[in-house]
Scaffold this motif. Structure first.
Motif, PDB file in Angstrom:
ATOM      1  N   GLU A 230       0.783  -1.230   0.000  1.00 26.64           N
ATOM      2  CA  GLU A 230       0.000   0.000   0.000  1.00 26.64           C
ATOM      3  C   GLU A 230       0.818   1.286   0.000  1.00 26.64           C
ATOM      4  O   GLU A 230       0.248   2.366   0.053  1.00 26.64           O
ATOM      5  N   ARG A 284      -5.167   1.689  -6.074  1.00 24.07           N
ATOM      6  CA  ARG A 284      -4.082   0.850  -6.563  1.00 24.07           C
ATOM      7  C   ARG A 284      -3.843   1.174  -8.038  1.00 24.07           C
ATOM      8  O   ARG A 284      -4.745   1.395  -8.818  1.00 24.07           O
ATOM      9  N   CYS A 290       2.605   0.417  -5.145  1.00 22.57           N
ATOM     10  CA  CYS A 290       1.821  -0.789  -4.875  1.00 22.57           C
ATOM     11  C   CYS A 290       2.260  -1.963  -5.740  1.00 22.57           C
ATOM     12  O   CYS A 290       1.701  -3.034  -5.647  1.00 22.57           O
TER      13      CYS A 290
END
Length: 299
Positions: A230, A284, A290
């Motif tokens: 993340e 994302r 990511c």
């Protein structure tokens, strides 16, 4: 993220117990060595190999300096003159530093209003928990040292995300390598207060073992996984949950009193962290580091 917060938030409790029989330099070296050992065992048992090229090891050493050696030293200096409440608030600036660094280097390209509000709300909750107003050491060299430690963590997270995560090396191998490098760096501090004979009791020995294996080794690997999944700023928001965990452990284990203000601050922190998590699930592919989540070599 919850497991990471639980393990990382318990660090202060284990350090306090370990310092009853060991010096700060000995605690730092031992926790790094035990953490590196457990990650090396997990790494080789999963048939992963440590990095073999000099470039990666160079990045690992830099990350170990900013994520381990430097902040550990700055915290040791700062907490000699700064109240724990002030230290907790200054340490909670890590997510804000991460956001600023991310905007500067371009890894934070879409700053959703809810996410920014969550970061600010999380810090406000930390202020409620620790109530630094009226405490000693708010404006001092000790405060500057702890603020520097928080910034150092943010630099490390951004550096790890840009130069180590998503480059073909499994996160378990990266975390083991970095703690191995941190062990070497912390060994350099042993001549300064780390070679004196000590006589730790069973509680101190147990505390340093738990600190090394769980609150350092496992915690460090989870941090790498979160950065890979993340990004650096989202990983740094776990810093807001540490006061919640430490206050809860203090009440449960040490039977410390918890005021209504502290409970309100914990609730505000949880709401703020929740706000930072929602946009992350839909963002994302926005270039926020990511790509590590899709690595075929990542366990």
């Amino acid at each position: 993220m919850g497991v990471l917060a639980l393990l990382w938030g318990s660090t202060f409790l284990w350090i306090k117990l370990a310092l009853d029989g060991l010096s700060p330099a000995q605690v730092t070296f031992t926790r790094c060595a035990l953490g590196a050992l457990v990650l090396l065992v997990l790494c080789f048992s999963s048939r992963r190999h440590l990095p073999r090229d000099r470039a990666t090891w160079g990045h690992v050493v830099v990350a170990a300096f900013f994520c381990n050696a430097l902040p550990f030293a700055l915290f040791s200096v700062g907490e000699q003159t700064v109240d724990s409440g002030v230290a907790g608030v200054l340490n909670a600036t890590t997510p804000l530093w991460s956001l600023l660094i991310g905007l500067t280097i371009g890894t934070e390209r879409r700053l959703h209003p809810a996410r920014l509000g969550g970061l600010l709300l999380g810090f406000a909750g930390t202020l409620l928990i620790f109530a630094p107003w009226g405490r000693n050491g708010l404006v001092s060299w000790g405060s500057a040292a702890i603020l520097g430690a928080a910034a150092s963590y943010s630099v490390a997270f951004a550096y790890m995300g840009r130069h180590l995560v998503g480059k073909g090396t499994a996160t378990i191998a990266l975390s083991a390598s970095q703690l191995l490098a941190a062990t070497g760096l912390s060994a350099l501090t042993l001549p300064i207060g780390g070679l004196a004979p000590v006589h730790p009791g069973p509680a101190a020995l147990l505390a340093v073992v738990v600190l090394g294996i769980f609150a350092t080794g496992i915690t460090f690997h989870l941090t790498y996984r979160l950065i890979a999944d993340e990004g650096a700023t989202n990983a740094a928001t776990v810093g807001y949950l540490l006061p919640v965990v430490s206050v809860a452990l203090g009440a449960i284990v040490l039977h410390e009193d918890v005021s209504l203000r502290t409970v309100a601050g914990m609730a505000v922190v949880l709401v703020g962290v929740g706000m930072t998590r929602r946009p992350a699930r839909s963002a994302r592919g926005d270039g926020s580091l990511c790509e590590g989540a899709a690595l075929p070599g990542r366990p």
